[in-house]
Design an enzyme around this catalytic site. Structure first.
Site, PDB file in Angstrom:
ATOM      1  N   GLU A 146      -3.403   0.217  -3.450  1.00  0.00           N
ATOM      2  CA  GLU A 146      -3.167   1.017  -2.316  1.00  0.00           C
ATOM      3  C   GLU A 146      -2.009  -0.068  -1.465  1.00  0.00           C
ATOM      4  OE1 GLU A 146      -5.356   3.180   1.569  1.00  0.00           O
ATOM      5  OE2 GLU A 146      -6.401   2.103   0.345  1.00  0.00           O
ATOM      6  N   CYS A 198      -7.671   6.177  -2.504  1.00  0.00           N
ATOM      7  CA  CYS A 198      -8.708   5.259  -1.927  1.00  0.00           C
ATOM      8  C   CYS A 198      -9.824   6.148  -1.279  1.00  0.00           C
ATOM      9  CB  CYS A 198      -8.590   4.236  -0.566  1.00  0.00           C
ATOM     10  SG  CYS A 198      -9.646   3.190  -0.400  1.00  0.00           S
ATOM     11  N   LYS A 242      -1.791   9.488   1.947  1.00  0.00           N
ATOM     12  CA  LYS A 242      -3.390   9.428   2.138  1.00  0.00           C
ATOM     13  C   LYS A 242      -3.973  10.555   3.088  1.00  0.00           C
ATOM     14  CE  LYS A 242      -7.155   6.074   2.525  1.00  0.00           C
ATOM     15  NZ  LYS A 242      -7.225   4.544   2.816  1.00  0.00           N
TER      16      LYS A 242
END
Length: 654
Positions: free
Chosen positions: A46, A170, A115
């Site tokens: 990330e 994530c 994200k």
């Protein structure tokens, strides 16, 4: 995609916080290595171009401009490369700053995945800098010299060979309903996760459990890459996790807390995943529900609203398998041996107990030859009777020496029955079989199938009649490997009232008997069982040589059970074609069997499997132990006259 595999990599590059030039060079270095290894898709952590731990520097326009310039340079670097690269970078979209995964190939951005779930608890406060994909509306942007459409909708990518993959970032996988749930139902076969997971006591094991479960639940390959050494350690430490899973199984794992850049490479068997999905009707039903209407990340949406398939120019390249192939897929790993063996015994024992209680029976009859199969059946009967509190004398073990019985197996049979304290009976079949051969006018010197099967059927007749006499049942001793090869006599050892070994292959039987021996406190029993394991497998139907040794070794006649059990597992469990099984076997048995040997016995396996189905169509009851079974009432239903020609041709073309 070769043999159904796609080669993937998870990389943890060197990193310096907010030094995009250094980070770009580190990423390019790993891309070049991966390209040389034939990797098709590589993923990085990330925010890998800036470093994850930049904190309020993400509000600095200079850093954001440097990140965009780094993407531009990466596009130039990859212009002549086939490899697909997935990197993390901050991306400005109007008044929003998004934490994005960027999918790149041959100098083009194929897609951006922002994200969705931003952790804002404990040590995390991502909402201070970033907006969620939920805050985004589909928008046209100019980024790194390209005009792009960035969207909150889920995106599905497809390689030139047809492998569908998707990306989540994530925290997305830590959510109660991760995006990968929907992505997998929409068709994604491999999920890439760009992450930044800090290290806490016990967190690593939890993370691995989470990823394994998500990979298994979604029936996907799952490639995870997380930040490592070089990120800020102001308040937390990043260990550098790189993990590759396939349907819950860990294929490769990097070393945590390394001070050097790391990259793990493995091959995900997409063909296997597709077969699992076709066989798993629950997965198909979930897809049907999703196809009608489902509550996703952005309210109630239909599948057509968020499935965006982008074909990629990812041509076929030279392929080398780097992942290990277990030559003994039926045998538990060393770390799981005790629990797995205990579980297998319990399944067999409980199956037999239920049958005995249902018919109110306290007597079982079984033939004891001193070989592996009958030994395992005896152990199961003894443990079942002990658990029920029945007298072991209710177990009638019958040894039936014939023309080919050796002193070794005979002695072991007698010794085991005596040490276990069961009832014993010895009945020689030689006189009755000799008379029978005379009756049917078959010369005793002609040692063909008639000669052999007459002995097997005589033994079964004795056991059946004794079970009638003593109001008991015959417990079968035949195993899964013999059923696959048809290496049993129809209506002979093929038949019983309850077959406790029916779904246990020969390679596993060896380990079960050895395991029992190693756990036994009776040294005589332990020595005897270990000798049974070491005895060459034989039906002992042909007279012995001048030294009393068997002249009939099963594996010389039908091939090594190591190979046949391997063939059976991949043929039945995943429906692989012979050519793929051959490829896997070459890797698994390298140094033990050469290619010609594997091909020879693979052809034998295919021919025997098809030609002997009629024996499996009328099997007695028996407990299913593993994922592979040949019961005609459950796992395997096949016409007895199905043609093997296409499968044989696939072998011949190797």
């Amino acid at each position: 995609m070769k043999y159904g595999f796609i080669k993937v990599a998870s990389a943890v590059p060197d990193v310096r916080v907010a030094d995009t030039k250094f980070n770009l060079e580190a990423i390019e270095k790993q891309i070049a290595i991966a390209e040389g290894l034939g990797v098709e898709i590589i993923s990085f952590p990330e925010l890998s171009l800036t470093g994850y731990s930049c904190q309020d520097l993400f509000r600095q326009q200079l850093l954001l401009d440097d990140a965009e310039h780094a993407v531009l340079m990466l596009l130039a670097f990859t212009r002549q490369l086939d490899i697909i690269t997935i990197v993390g970078a901050p991306v400005c979209v109007g008044s929003l700053l998004l934490n994005c995964a960027i999918v790149i190939q041959q100098g083009k951005i194929l897609g951006m995945v922002p994200k969705t779930y931003l952790p804002n608890y404990g040590e995390f406060y991502e909402k201070r800098w970033f907006a969620s994909a939920q805050d985004l509306h589909p928008t046209q942007i100019h980024f790194a010299g390209q005009k792009l459409r960035i969207t909150p909708e889920m995106q599905l990518f497809r390689t030139a060979s047809g492998v569908k993959f998707a990306v989540e970032v994530c925290e997305d996988v830590w959510a109660p309903i991760p995006p990968s749930n929907f992505l997998s139902l929409a068709g994604a076969e491999v999920i890439f996760n760009l992450s930044a997971t800090d290290e806490l006591i016990g967190k690593h094991n939890y993370l691995k459990s989470l990823l394994a479960q998500q990979s298994a639940r979604t029936l996907t390959g799952y490639v995870y890459s997380s930040c490592g050494f070089g990120e800020s350690t102001q308040d937390v430490v990043y260990g550098g996790n790189a993990l590759i899973y396939e349907n819950g199984s860990l294929l490769s794992e990097a070393k945590r807390f390394s001070m050097e850049a790391q990259m793990i490479v493995s091959e995900i068997d997409v063909e296997k995943l597709r077969e699992e999905r076709r066989a798993n009707t629950t997965f198909v039903n979930a897809q049907r529900t999703l196809g009608i209407e489902t509550l996703g990340l952005h309210g109630t949406i239909a599948i057509s609203d968020f499935v965006k398939c982008s074909p990629l120019n990812n041509p076929e390249r030279e392929f080398t398998l780097t992942r290990t192939v277990n030559p003994y897929p039926f045998i538990p790993s060393d770390g799981e041996m005790k629990d797995s063996c205990d579980e297998i015994f319990n399944i067999q024992i409980n199956g037999l107990i239920k049958r005995l209680q249902h018919i109110k029976c306290k007597t079982v009859v079984l033939g004891i030859s001193g070989g592996l199969d009958s030994t395992l059946a005896l152990l199961v009967c003894v443990m079942a009777f002990d658990r029920l509190g029945y007298d072991r004398k209710g177990i009638l073990g019958v040894t039936m020496p014939g023309f080919g019985t050796t002193d070794r197996t005979y002695t072991n049979a007698i010794r085991m029955m005596a040490e276990f304290g069961i009832s014993m009976k010895e009945i020689s079949i030689a006189p009755s079989v000799t008379q029978h051969l005379k009756d049917i006018e078959h010369s005793a010197d002609l040692r063909d199938a008639t000669y052999e099967n007459a002995q097997a059927r005589e033994r079964t007749q004795i056991l059946m009649d004794l079970s009638n006499k003593y109001n008991g049942i015959v417990v079968g001793t035949g195993d899964l490997s013999e059923l696959a090869l048809g290496w049993c006599t129809y209506n002979g050892d093929h038949m019983s009232m309850y077959a406790v070994n029916a779904s246990i292959p020969k390679t596993l039987i060896k380990h079960l008997v050895r395991y029992y021996a190693e756990q036994s406190e009776n040294e005589t029993i332990a020595r005897c069982l270990l000798d049974v394991v070491d005895t060459p497998i034989s039906p002992e139907l042909i007279p012995t040589d001048e030294n009393g040794e068997t002249t009939q070794k099963t594996e010389d006649l039908v091939g090594p059970y190591d190979l046949h059990d391997f063939f059976l597992y991949y043929f039945l469990r995943y429906g692989f074609r012979p050519s793929k099984i051959f490829y896997l076997a070459k890797t698994a048995f390298e140094g033990k069997f050469d290619e010609e040997t594997i091909k020879r016995w693979l052809r034998t396996f295919v021919w025997r499997f098809f030609s002997q189905q009629f024996k499996r169509s009328c099997l007695p009851d028996g407990p299913k132990v593993g994922t592979v079974s040949l019961s005609p009432r459950g796992d395997w239903r096949m016409p007895s006259d199905a043609m093997a020609s296409d499968w044989i041709a696939d072998v011949e073309n190797l």
